[in-house]
Design a protein around this motif. Structure first.
Motif, mmCIF file in Angstrom:
data_model
loop_
_atom_site.group_PDB
_atom_site.id
_atom_site.type_symbol
_atom_site.label_atom_id
_atom_site.label_comp_id
_atom_site.label_asym_id
_atom_site.label_seq_id
_atom_site.Cartn_x
_atom_site.Cartn_y
_atom_site.Cartn_z
ATOM 1 N N ILE A 40 0.859 -1.188 0.000
ATOM 2 C CA ILE A 40 0.000 0.000 0.000
ATOM 3 C C ILE A 40 0.893 1.235 0.000
ATOM 4 O O ILE A 40 0.627 2.222 -0.682
ATOM 5 N N CYS A 41 1.981 1.148 0.739
ATOM 6 C CA CYS A 41 2.924 2.256 0.812
ATOM 7 C C CYS A 41 3.477 2.586 -0.570
ATOM 8 O O CYS A 41 3.584 3.743 -0.947
ATOM 9 N N SER A 42 3.819 1.540 -1.320
ATOM 10 C CA SER A 42 4.504 1.799 -2.580
ATOM 11 C C SER A 42 3.596 2.503 -3.571
ATOM 12 O O SER A 42 4.051 3.331 -4.351
ATOM 13 N N ALA A 43 2.312 2.179 -3.517
ATOM 14 C CA ALA A 43 1.407 2.864 -4.436
ATOM 15 C C ALA A 43 1.102 4.272 -3.944
ATOM 16 O O ALA A 43 0.672 5.120 -4.707
ATOM 17 N N SER A 44 1.337 4.518 -2.661
ATOM 18 C CA SER A 44 1.075 5.846 -2.124
ATOM 19 C C SER A 44 2.221 6.795 -2.406
ATOM 20 O O SER A 44 2.044 7.999 -2.455
ATOM 21 N N CYS A 45 3.409 6.257 -2.538
ATOM 22 C CA CYS A 45 4.592 7.116 -2.676
ATOM 23 C C CYS A 45 4.592 7.787 -4.040
ATOM 24 O O CYS A 45 4.544 7.122 -5.064
ATOM 25 N N PRO A 46 4.629 9.114 -4.052
ATOM 26 C CA PRO A 46 4.568 9.788 -5.347
ATOM 27 C C PRO A 46 5.860 9.677 -6.159
ATOM 28 O O PRO A 46 5.903 10.098 -7.293
ATOM 29 N N LYS A 47 6.921 9.156 -5.564
ATOM 30 C CA LYS A 47 8.169 9.142 -6.327
ATOM 31 C C LYS A 47 8.792 7.761 -6.420
ATOM 32 O O LYS A 47 9.924 7.603 -6.835
ATOM 33 N N GLY A 48 8.071 6.749 -5.964
ATOM 34 C CA GLY A 48 8.616 5.404 -6.069
ATOM 35 C C GLY A 48 9.805 5.162 -5.166
ATOM 36 O O GLY A 48 10.679 4.362 -5.477
ATOM 37 N N ALA A 49 9.847 5.857 -4.030
ATOM 38 C CA ALA A 49 10.985 5.687 -3.129
ATOM 39 C C ALA A 49 10.820 4.464 -2.251
ATOM 40 O O ALA A 49 11.802 3.922 -1.767
ATOM 41 N N ILE A 50 9.586 4.045 -2.046
ATOM 42 C CA ILE A 50 9.377 2.850 -1.230
ATOM 43 C C ILE A 50 8.775 1.776 -2.128
ATOM 44 O O ILE A 50 7.842 2.037 -2.879
ATOM 45 N N VAL A 51 9.369 0.616 -2.113
ATOM 46 C CA VAL A 51 8.889 -0.458 -2.972
ATOM 47 C C VAL A 51 8.853 -1.746 -2.167
ATOM 48 O O VAL A 51 9.561 -1.879 -1.180
ATOM 49 N N VAL A 52 8.015 -2.669 -2.592
ATOM 50 C CA VAL A 52 8.037 -3.995 -1.987
ATOM 51 C C VAL A 52 8.961 -4.850 -2.835
ATOM 52 O O VAL A 52 8.780 -4.977 -4.043
ATOM 53 N N LYS A 53 9.961 -5.390 -2.191
ATOM 54 C CA LYS A 53 10.926 -6.204 -2.917
ATOM 55 C C LYS A 53 10.214 -7.390 -3.556
ATOM 56 O O LYS A 53 9.397 -8.048 -2.910
ATOM 57 N N GLY A 54 10.518 -7.626 -4.782
ATOM 58 C CA GLY A 54 9.843 -8.700 -5.502
ATOM 59 C C GLY A 54 8.624 -8.197 -6.267
ATOM 60 O O GLY A 54 8.098 -8.880 -7.127
ATOM 61 N N PHE A 55 8.177 -6.995 -5.926
ATOM 62 C CA PHE A 55 7.056 -6.368 -6.644
ATOM 63 C C PHE A 55 7.357 -4.890 -6.800
ATOM 64 O O PHE A 55 6.528 -4.049 -6.536
ATOM 65 N N THR A 56 8.577 -4.585 -7.172
ATOM 66 C CA THR A 56 8.967 -3.190 -7.215
ATOM 67 C C THR A 56 8.255 -2.475 -8.350
ATOM 68 O O THR A 56 7.697 -3.099 -9.253
ATOM 69 N N PHE A 57 8.313 -1.183 -8.262
ATOM 70 C CA PHE A 57 7.666 -0.353 -9.271
ATOM 71 C C PHE A 57 8.088 -0.797 -10.663
ATOM 72 O O PHE A 57 7.281 -1.024 -11.544
ATOM 73 N N ASP A 58 9.388 -0.948 -10.831
ATOM 74 C CA ASP A 58 9.859 -1.229 -12.179
ATOM 75 C C ASP A 58 9.650 -2.672 -12.590
ATOM 76 O O ASP A 58 9.472 -2.958 -13.766
ATOM 77 N N GLN A 59 9.684 -3.579 -11.617
ATOM 78 C CA GLN A 59 9.440 -4.981 -11.965
ATOM 79 C C GLN A 59 8.047 -5.139 -12.546
ATOM 80 O O GLN A 59 7.856 -5.781 -13.576
ATOM 81 N N ILE A 60 7.075 -4.537 -11.890
ATOM 82 C CA ILE A 60 5.703 -4.663 -12.381
ATOM 83 C C ILE A 60 5.526 -3.870 -13.671
ATOM 84 O O ILE A 60 4.906 -4.328 -14.628
ATOM 85 N N LYS A 61 6.122 -2.684 -13.683
ATOM 86 C CA LYS A 61 5.997 -1.858 -14.879
ATOM 87 C C LYS A 61 6.564 -2.593 -16.086
ATOM 88 O O LYS A 61 5.976 -2.630 -17.159
ATOM 89 N N SER A 62 7.694 -3.186 -15.865
ATOM 90 C CA SER A 62 8.357 -3.917 -16.915
ATOM 91 C C SER A 62 7.514 -5.117 -17.360
ATOM 92 O O SER A 62 7.421 -5.413 -18.551
#
Lengths: 134, 314, 322, 273, 993
Positions: free
Chosen positions: E961-983
């Motif tokens: 929930i935190c990672s989707a709240s962060c406006p700059k992608g500074a907090i990510v869940v390892k294994g489901f990071t912003f870029d992993q999913i984006k990619s």
């Protein structure tokens, strides 16, 4: 048609699995991305998906109250509504964005909803409004 | 004692190390934000042309600082305090009950700005003191449109309040009117707006809430620290390319606005800064409308919009 | 020569008929932008200066350099002729400066493909805006450097061409020669100075004050946005990036030296990490560094002053350097 | 070059691991496809293009007197990461030669000292290879090179071979290691110890900024004039043609007017580098 | 010392896992060549319709992999010596004729074997070879030769590349020393042929419920399609209950599970054949478990399943194979035609129990099941030998699982040494940071499950074209042991540093592959699963399009895999103490058991004395004295040095996370702060105070009140009891489970004390499940009158001053009757405690729709919460009887011990992480986190102090929930990071169909 579906690990992904176990059929256009919780779905991913040519995006999560993390789906719903309202406001075909509650036992519902979503998207045709072109 | 003297007195009483206030530009009647030392207090100026929001500037300054803040400015300051970016104890806020500011670009249509020495609000008129003589324009004709929908003309947080408190309003009639247009009309309208955007990122740069050092839409080949691995850099969020086209611009603006849900303070800096005059406030106000009407959230609440879980909308 | 009628509109119609891509000021709300138009009606000449500069016609904000798949598939080049109609003296001068940048040394083929087929039709200024200061940079706003120059003086439309391409273009128009009086009027018009701001550039002082704390002071409210550079008619910085992993396009887009990412190296070192360094760089670039090319890279259009959200004023900043 | 933005097609013919670990370095040997190698001089660079990722600047690591083109790549970003995944036979794009070279012609008859640190050895390698190949044109050659650990040394095999062949190669590492036979300490300290004679000598130094800075002081103490000292600069580069403005220092475009500068030129600049 | 577990069904599996996880060595003896038991044959499980194999198979694999468990398959115990704490057992290992070490499970032998033998797994509905594996997911995955069918042709011997076939294998006797034994051999299913009137074995279209289960199963004889013997799809199905249960001639007891599984069968039949009509014939519908009543309601309302309160007299076959059913309902006879009849067969005592009773010296009850005591439901008559599952009474999976956990707790009392797997077991992890991704892709055929729809060969070829993929192959079964070896070899041979498997759902086999990675020194998080079975081959039919989709999915998986990073497990120190909320039976049993295992606990009881509901129970149905039992318990608890009791106290706050809690207890003497590693919620429930039937009138009382009166000696002369008061209605749709038993208990007590008393019971369904049925029988025989009523036509209690009269409809007489009993006794519902909600918020654990606590999984994790470190005991879970409460409480201890027995806890590494360089400390994530795992912390930098967000790893659930709240992608869940999913999204869209 390309439909990106974000499915939460606990309910909807399991629900999609159940659809499979039950051999229910839904369109091949539906492609599932596993996330831990619908609350994890970043609106940026959704916009990105549309930019990369998705014709529809579905966020699926546990029913309200069923979230494995208690409240993740409430966040998902808020983000979804905000994005949807904004998209509607700028004249984007907001029907292309859908929120679906599907539990681990709702394989049938999952398949049916995917089927009807695909039909809806088909009526709308290809998504061109946000698709990137040089 | 007139308004400006009152402001100066208040600032003098603040014991602050720095003052953030407006100073008149020499070549035109525009007021510009400056950081002054306490002994420069007499340089300050305040008028309906004191347009900008000082909140973002405050974040750069360490130590105790006195600031002149209009209603919306104080909203931004309060929001930044809530988000831990400013410390209340470091601020001395001279709040000004605001009657609205002038849209500088509109004003330019009424008068050769280089002729203007001073402006002043007198009743319903904006009085322009020209090099030779005076000119009166109905304030409504030059007022910043954003001020017409102002919800917080009176500062929500201050140490000294100057002027009589005045009521704000909640009026989304313009948004509702736009919503009544057909989807095609709405899309055509916005795409013609976003088409113009040159992605100079001024909207983001001036927004008091867009204080992220790095933005989601910035490119990813960015070094985080000398120790960061290539993977880390490559995993930096990148949603859009740098290309400027209507579609990517749309995504940029939607995403930027989304991050302001339940946070936007309504100062209108984005629109003021935009050289291409995109109606950005309309997007923000639409979002505010959703936040208020669908979720029943009030910006004055202490709990952040997203964390308030008894509201999930329908 | 004198033209009876709306020369600019007629010129556009002719240009479009001749297959040109025409860039002209077009009205948006209360202001004008330079953009490509497809009919004379889209143009509007009731303006002093459009928001953006005319450089979009020769140096567009995005442009595809290479289309690739497994390997290069296509290198697109501008094939059509381009015309800029209604350019002011400042923007017209800016194109000459861009020519210097893009055509000297390595020749930029994309720029060249537009530039060599370019026709500029300028309008002389009758008025100045509040932040205009071109005259102090040696530009005569009433006598722009262009292929065709149009001056509207007391209701008469004067048209002249100094270049071959301009002259040949004018052949298609019904023009008459000026009479004595008219020649006199035009001469007087061109020699009269407009009332506008002045910039005082003291190169020696600039050299000495490079490390002055003055720059930090000027930059305190700078937002590091790209308004100044994106609106500037002479700014030419760009970025190149690839869009699409497996197949896509290599694109060139404008970039701004005011963005911190502009100079950031992959080693994480940033030679201009602070905004005051970047702002100083812009000022020195306009008035000091580019002297090696023989020119100030500023044409005094005043856009960066008008639209700076922080009210930073290059005229004041340069004139009052200490 | 007809269109200087369009790269030549080139094929990787050899990939060599120089350094392994978290910040690996590989050396690539490439051959142009469909045409001969372009003429270049030591110190010049090229832009290597990986479509889909972008372009990166590399100084050509071998001497024009040797066959093919070589460049060494430290994995830092998107392009370099992709390059590190490539193997012989893969196709890349290449644009060059770009930039100003070392004035090796002017140095004829002089002694040459190259002082390198880490991956900064790349342009120096091109020089020493050139000088070795044209031995009779030049005076003495001294190669001073160091890295943090022995594992971080690039072109190790070649350098050890040169030592065997009797060349004056002075290696160093920052901290003691078992079986290390050479100098232990920082590169500038090694220079201080070796005291190259400034008479008729050109010193070229390249490496991390802090090393260059201290080396410069050491060389000045040893009596080198500013115009006897050369280095190469690094900046973010995109076009490589002096157009995009990213690598600019004052009116110099590092990609076009550099990367080779002598210290006399650098110290004349307002913006200190 | 170690524990012997007899029986490899779900009970034996759960007991073994609990023991092993808490550090006890386990020998698991299974008579068949593979474990899995009855559950492995099930298609779905009620009441969630979870796929049985999906939830069982991870457990099977866990057993197979656990270093503390040794499976002794194809074996029986033949002798026992010694006593509790020091048993010596002899085990006979029958030959498999296949070398367990050599067999890779590839199955080539079975495809070549010429023998067609009846497939027991599919209940005789198709054939298997003589060399066979019972079912594809079976563990241990070793083929065995059925010597009785083998013709000795030698084909398999010659075909086996691994040379695993060994015809000369001999029987072996193994001797083991164990400290205790858990008996969990399961039950036997009733032989339906014994009920000749139903024609099973004669009529082709009369099948048993377990056969129907196999028909429904995707791995069944028709791959999940329901056909009759003649290949017709049935349109009318009759399900007949109580075949071999509640039957004087065969088994008089109730089998407890059949009503709910019949409901499941009806629902599944409807899902498989949408237009099918399903009728269930039952005397009583006994859906008494948690969520079962709601399940049956759904069957009726949503699926249109028809329930008949009827007894089927006989069945006749018609010429076309259809069946005529004769049944009696409301005193009338009916005949109806169906095209398929399913007999819901019940449980019988396992035939082996007789043998075990001799070998082990334990007592059996009258029905041949293991004899236990109400207050010691886990213990057999011999100390040190415990029982779990159906061996002691018919019961469903959750009850068996709870009992298995409970038996594990009891058994480990004797196991003094505990040992844990050492990390060094795995080779040291290879550092892959800085290496270019080298991805290995394995595409699974899953037999024909995937390969029949998706072109797996083409998919593997496609994988080779993807960036960074250096190795790709297709395998028959990705989960097989030989594929694991293949993966390991490929990792070594090709220096792979990322593995992608395209097979089934990651929810089943992900741990298996992760472990495989670890076995060759690769970080387990460098693994990505692509689901091309459940979400591709099974849901699509068009081969070309399904293959294209599989390509997109694979391409997305590979793209994500590229960005995977090695992650380290999170380790937490464990405070070896427990907090028990509630001092009733459950709380006290839990505390005592914990104490026996050496764990200190704190009991927090809100009342001024211990005992809870048990204080109001004066006798049990089987004639035991609960008050004595309670006194003994309280004494033991209060004198135990390892238990600290806080009476008249409440828990005020609970902070921290699994293994490490800090709680404040508000006691009469002020607030006490305690530290503990686990929490057991044993807050109980209470009897409903009825609003209906004029409750409040002195002559209208509840069962508890009646019991109190009887205990005081006030025995009424006439009583009318009304069942289901406050249960099974709109407000409380659940069944309170215990009330039928209580009614009969009280009725019998009244009859015992006052044989002339008139006792009427108005009921909807008598739910005297299991052996309770015999008391129902007894009550009937003693003259207690049972009258059925329906919710549409409920009895009326009319008050006339002091007098009450009850008006009710008698179905048999077909008229309204009026009774004027001395007392009207309402069998009131058991309702959740009022403060459950407070406790739920305090612990951040969920409640179910009825207000009881919601366990992590209703089937296999009945006493866990999804929040780790918190467990559930007693009737806070759902209404239940004393032995069931004890069993559930012991189970919670067993589960807690899997954590409290460890010094350190190792947790999953998919947690949120902050990239400090990007964080602006805006705090949006801090406020968004549902478990308060994020805080703003000062970090020292070279230039001063900076504020940054920081994640408490042990608290973080990894929800993102935190990672989707962060406006700059500074907090990510390892294994489901912003870029992993984006990619992944990018690549999902790039493949053009």
């Amino acid at each position: 048609m390309k439909i990106v579906t974000f499915a939460c690990n606990w309910c909807s992904y399991a629900g999609a699995d159940l659809a499979g176990v039950s051999r229910l059929k839904y369109p091949e256009d539906v492609r599932i991305v596993r996330v831990m919780c619908s609350g994890m779905v970043n609106p940026a991913w959704i916009l990105r998906a549309f930019r990369q040519g998705a014709d529809g995006v579905v966020i699926t999560g546990c029913h309200p109250g069923d979230c494995h993390y208690m409240v993740g789906n409430y966040y998902a719903k808020k983000r979804y509504l905000l994005l949807k309202e904004l998209m509607k406001f700028v004249g984007f075909e907001d029907e292309r964005l859908k929120l679906l509650w599907a539990s681990a036992s709702e394989g049938k519902k999952f398949a049916e909803e995917m089927d009807s979503f695909k039909k809806l998207i088909e009526q709308l045709g290809e998504q061109k409004q946000l698709r990137w072109t040089p | 004692m007139n308004e400006i003297e009152k402001i100066k007195d208040a600032l003098k009483s603040s014991n602050a190390e720095k003052i953030v206030a407006f100073v008149r530009k020499e070549s035109e009647p525009r007021e510009v934000l400056k950081v002054l030392s306490p002994n420069e207090v007499d340089k300050i100026s305040f008028s309906p042309l004191s347009l900008n929001n000082p909140a973002k500037l405050l974040m750069q300054i360490n130590g105790k600082v006195a600031v002149v803040a209009k209603g919306c400015d104080s909203m931004a300051i309060r929001q930044l305090i809530k988000e831990g970016k400013l410390k209340r104890e470091n601020l001395f806020i001279v709040g000004i009950s605001c009657k609205g500011v002038v849209d500088y670009r509109k004003l330019a249509k009424f008068v050769n700005l280089s002729e203007v020495n001073d402006v002043e609000l007198n009743g319903n008129d904006l009085v322009l003191k020209l090099k030779n003589g005076e000119k009166r324009i109905p304030f409504l004709e030059v007022v910043d449109e954003n001020c017409l929908y102002c919800g917080h003309p009176t500062p929500v947080i201050y140490d000294v309040l100057i002027g009589e408190p005045r009521e704000g309003k909640r009026d989304f009639s313009d948004i509702e009117q736009f919503e009544r247009l057909s989807r095609e009309e709405r899309w055509n309208y916005w795409i013609s707006q976003f088409e113009r955007c040159i992605r100079c990122h001024a909207c983001r740069s001036v927004c008091p809430l867009c204080y992220c050092e790095e933005c989601m839409v910035d490119p990813s080949n960015l070094a985080v620290s000398p120790m960061s691995t290539p993977e880390e850099k490559a995993s930096y969020p990148r949603i859009l390319g740098k290309t400027v086209n209507a579609r990517d611009n749309t995504i940029y603006h939607l995403l930027r606005v989304l991050h302001h849900a339940g946070r936007c303070v309504g100062c209108g800096e984005c629109e003021r800064a935009c050289p291409m005059e995109l109606p950005l406030r309309m997007l923000e106000r639409k979002l505010e409308k959703v936040v208020v009407e669908i979720f029943g959230y009030d910006l004055n609440e202490d709990i952040p919009f997203f964390s308030k879980l008894d509201i999930v909308g329908d | 020569m004198i033209y009876e009628g709306e020369f600019l509109k007629d010129a556009i119609s002719k240009l479009l008929a001749d297959g040109y891509r025409v860039f002209a000021p077009s009205r948006v709300g209360d202001f004008h932008v330079f953009r490509e138009i497809s009919s004379a009606e889209e143009a509007d000449f009731n303006y002093i200066l459009p928001r953006n500069s005319a450089k979009v016609a020769v140096f567009p904000q995005n442009e595809i350099l290479i289309e690739y798949g497994d390997w290069i598939e296509r290198v697109p080049m501008e094939e059509k002729r381009i015309a800029i109609v209604g350019v002011r003296a400042c923007d017209a001068k800016a194109i000459k400066l861009l020519d210097k940048h893009f055509l000297e040394g390595f020749v930029d083929p994309y720029y060249k493909s537009r530039r060599e087929k370019l026709l500029t039709i300028a309008i002389a200024c009758n008025n100045a805006l509040i932040n205009c200061f071109c005259q102090s940079l040696g530009i005569n706003p009433r006598k722009p450097e262009a292929d065709v120059v149009v001056s509207e003086i007391d209701g008469r439309v004067f048209v002249s061409a100094d270049t071959e391409i301009g002259k040949s273009f004018l052949q298609g128009f019904n023009l008459r020669n000026e009479n004595e009086e008219e020649l006199e009027i035009k001469k007087r018009f061109e020699s009269e100075e407009l009332k506008m701001r002045e910039i005082r550039v003291d190169v020696e002082k600039l050299k000495k004050s490079f490390d002055s704390p003055y720059w930090k002071e000027v930059a305190i409210n700078c937002k590091s946005c790209g308004v100044c550079t994106y609106l500037c008619p002479t700014c030419f910085c760009f970025d190149i990036y690839d869009e699409g992993e497996k197949r896509g396009v290599r694109i060139r887009t404008w970039d701004s030296c005011q963005f911190p990412l502009h100079t950031l190296e992959s080693s994480s070192h940033n030679p201009r990490a602070e905004k005051w360094q970047r702002l100083r760089n812009r000022f020195y670039d306009k008035f000091y560094y580019t002297l090696r090319k023989g020119n100030y890279y500023c044409v005094g259009c005043g856009r960066c002053i008008d639209f700076c959200p922080a009210g930073i004023d290059i005229v004041n900043a340069i004139s009052e350097v200490r | 070059m007809e269109n200087p933005y369009v790269p030549y097609k080139a094929q990787i013919t050899e990939v060599k691991d120089e350094v392994k670990g978290a910040r690996p370095i590989k050396t690539f040997r490439i051959k142009l496809v469909d045409r001969d190698r372009f003429d270049y001089k030591s110190g010049q660079g090229c832009l290597v293009s990986v479509f889909g990722r972008g372009e990166s600047w590399f100084t050509i690591a071998n001497s024009p007197t040797r066959p093919d083109l070589e460049f060494s790549v430290l994995k830092t970003g998107k392009v370099t990461a992709k390059l590190h995944e490539m193997k012989p036979g893969d196709i890349v794009g290449i644009r060059g030669p770009l930039g100003r070279a070392f004035p090796l012609e002017d140095w004829k008859g002089m002694n040459i000292v190259t002082i390198g640190g880490g991956i900064g050895q790349t342009p120096l390698r091109s020089i020493y290879q050139y000088v070795i190949d044209k031995e009779k044109d030049y005076g003495d050659l001294m190669i001073i090179y160091g890295a943090r650990t022995s594992r971080d040394l690039v072109y190790k095999d070649e350098l050890f071979k040169l030592i065997e062949d009797g060349y004056n190669v002075q290696l160093s590492i920052d901290n003691p290691e078992k079986d290390w036979k050479y100098f232990v300490g920082f590169v500038p300290d090694n220079v201080k110890r070796l005291k190259p004679n400034p008479k008729d000598t050109i010193a070229i130094t390249c490496g991390p900024p802090i090393m260059i800075k201290i080396t410069l002081n050491v060389l000045r103490e040893l009596g080198f004039r500013e115009d006897q000292i050369y280095t190469t600069l690094e900046r973010r580069m995109k076009c490589g043609l002096g157009k995009c403005g990213k690598c600019r220092i004052e009116s110099y475009y590092v990609c076009k007017d550099g990367p080779v500068f002598n210290y006399a030129e650098l110290s004349a600049m307002l913006e200190k580098v | 010392m170690s524990v012997l577990v007899v029986g490899g069904g779900i009970a034996g599996i759960q007991a073994s896992l609990d023991l092993a996880e808490s550090g006890v060595k386990v020998y698991l003896v299974e008579k068949l060549p593979v474990i899995g038991g009855r559950m492995s044959q099930l298609d779905k499980t009620f009441p969630t319709n979870d796929c049985a194999m999906c939830i069982l198979s991870p457990k099977l694999n866990e057993v197979a992999r656990h270093e503390n468990i040794e499976i002794i398959n194809n074996a029986d115990v033949v002798a026992l010596e010694g006593s509790a704490g020091n048993f010596k057992v002899k085990i006979r290992k029958r030959p498999l004729y296949v070398d367990r070490e050599k067999c890779t499970g590839c199955g080539v032998c079975a495809t070549l074997c010429p023998v067609n033998a009846v497939d027991e797994y599919n209940e005789g509905m198709n054939f298997r070879s003589a060399i066979f594996l019972r079912y594809p997911q079976a563990v241990p995955k070793v083929f065995a030769i059925d010597k009785s069918k083998c013709i000795g042709c030698g084909i398999c011997y010659n075909a086996c590349v691994a040379k695993a076939v060994d015809y000369n294998q001999k029987e072996e006797i193994v001797e083991l020393n164990v400290s205790s034994i858990i008996l969990a051999p399961g039950g036997r299913l009733f032989d339906a042929k014994k009920r000749g009137e139903y024609g099973y074995g004669i009529y082709k279209n009369v099948i048993t419920s377990i056969q129907f289960e196999r028909l429904l199963s995707a791995t069944g004889p028709f791959e999940g399609h329901v056909y009759r013997s003649d290949g017709k799809v049935p349109k009318r199905i009759a399900i007949i209950q109580c075949v071999g249960s509640r039957d004087e001639k065969t088994n008089p007891y109730c089998s407890s599970v059949c009503c709910t599984y019949a409901t499941k069968h009806a629902i599944l039949a409807k899902e498989h054949i949408p237009d099918v009509e399903v009728h269930i014939f039952a005397m009583d519908v006994r859906t008494f478990g948690k969520g079962f009543e709601e399940y049956a309601n759904r069957a009726k309302k949503e699926y249109g399943v028809i329930y008949h309160k009827a007894r089927v007299a006989n069945i006749m076959e018609k010429k076309d194979g259809n069946l005529l059913i004769k049944y009696e309902k409301d005193g009338h006879s009916y005949e109806e035609e169906f095209d398929l009849v399913v007999l819901s067969i019940g449980f019988e005592a396992n035939e082996e129990l007789r043998k075990y009773s001799e070998i082990f010296g334990i007592d059996l009850n009258e029905f041949g099941f293991v004899l236990t005591d109400s207050f010691a439901p886990i213990e057999t008559s011999k100390p040190g030998i415990f029982v779990a599952g159906v061996a002691s009474e018919p019961r469903d999976i959750p009850e068996s699982v709870a009992m298995a956990s409970a038996s594990a707790a009891k058994a480990s009392e004797f196991a003094t040494e505990r040992s844990f797997a050492k990390k060094e077991e795995f080779p040291p992890e290879r550092n892959v940071i800085g290496e270019a991704p080298r991805i290995g892709v394995f595409v699974c055929h899953c037999g024909v499950n995937i390969a029949s729809t998706v072109d797996v060969v083409e998919l593997a070829e496609f994988a080779k074209t993807l960036e960074n993929v250096v190795f790709a192959d297709h395998v028959l079964f990705a989960c097989s042991a030989d594929t694991q070896e293949k993966i390991k070899r490929a990792i070594n041979d090709y220096e792979l540093n990322r593995i992608v498997v395209a097979a089934c759902t990651p929810r089943t086999h992900e741990p298996l592959f992760k472990r495989t990675l670890m076995e060759v020194g690769l970080n387990p998080y460098l693994f990505e699963f692509v689901n091309i079975r459940e979400q591709c081959s099974w849901v699509h039919t068009d081969r070309a399009r399904a293959t294209e989709k599989a390509k997109a999915l694979l391409s997305a998986g590979v793209a994500k895999a590229k960005l995977l990073e090695p992650l380290q497990f999170v380790e937490v120190e464990v405070v070896k103490k427990a907090l028990i909320i509630g001092g009733g039976l459950a709380g006290m049993v839990s505390a005592l058991e914990l104490a026996k295992q050496g764990i200190e606990s704190y009991i927090v009881e809100k009342e001024s004395e211990l005992g809870g509901n048990l204080r109001h129970i004066y006798y049990t149905i089987d004639g035991k004295n609960p008050q004595e039992f309670l006194k003994r318990l309280i004494k033991e608890v209060e004198s135990n040095p390892k238990i600290k009791v806080f009476k008249s106290s409440v828990v005020e706050s609970v902070e921290g996370f699994v293994g490490n809690y800090k709680s404040k207890i508000k006691t009469p003497n002020g607030v006490e702060e305690v530290r503990h590693g686990a929490v057991i919620v044993a807050t109980g429930a209470r009897e409903y105070k009825p609003k209906e039937f004029n409750y409040g009138h002195p002559k209208v009382i509840t069962q508890v009140e009646l019991e109190e009166r009887i205990a005081k000696g006030e025995v009424p002369n006439s009583v009318l009891m009304i069942q289901c008061v406050g249960s099974r209605n709109e407000e409380r749709p659940y069944c309170s489970r215990i009330c039928c038993q209580v009614a009969i208990k009280n009725a019998l007590k009244i009859k015992e004390l006052n044989p002339d008393a008139e006792v009427f019971v108005l009921f909807r369904d008598m739910r005297t499940y299991g052996f309770l049925e015999k008391y129902y029988e007894k009550a009937s025989k003693q003259g207690v009158v049972f009258v059925h009523y329906t919710p549409e036509n409920p009895p009326k209690v009319n008050v006339n001053g002091e007098e009450v009269e009850v008006e009710f409809y008698d179905e048999i007489l077909g008229e309204n009757l009026i009774a004027k009993p001395e007392l009207v006794v309402l069998s009131a519902a058991t309702v959740p405690n009022e403060d459950n909600e407070i406790t739920s918020k305090l612990l951040k654990v969920p409640l179910d729709a009825n207000g009881f606590f919601l366990e992590a999984h209703p089937k296999l994790r009945p006493v866990d919460f999804s929040t780790e470190g918190i467990f559930l005991a007693g009737i806070a879970h759902s209404p239940r009887l004393i032995p069931e409460t004890i069993s559930l409480s012991l189970a919670s201890v067993s589960r807690a011990m899997t954590l409290l027995s460890k010094d350190k806890l190792v947790m999953d590494a998919n947690k949120a992480e902050v990239t400090k360089e990007r964080c602006d400390a805006c705090g949006i994530c801090v406020k968004a986190c549902p478990v308060n795992a994020i805080e703003i912390v000062e970090f020292k930098t070279r230039t001063g102090v900076e504020l940054k967000a920081s994640v408490k790893k042990a608290v973080c659930l990894g929800c993102g929930i935190c990672s989707a709240s962060c406006p700059k992608g500074a907090i990510v869940v390892k294994g489901f990071t912003f870029d992993q999913i984006k990619s992944a999204v990018d690549n999902l869209l790039e493949v053009v169909v």
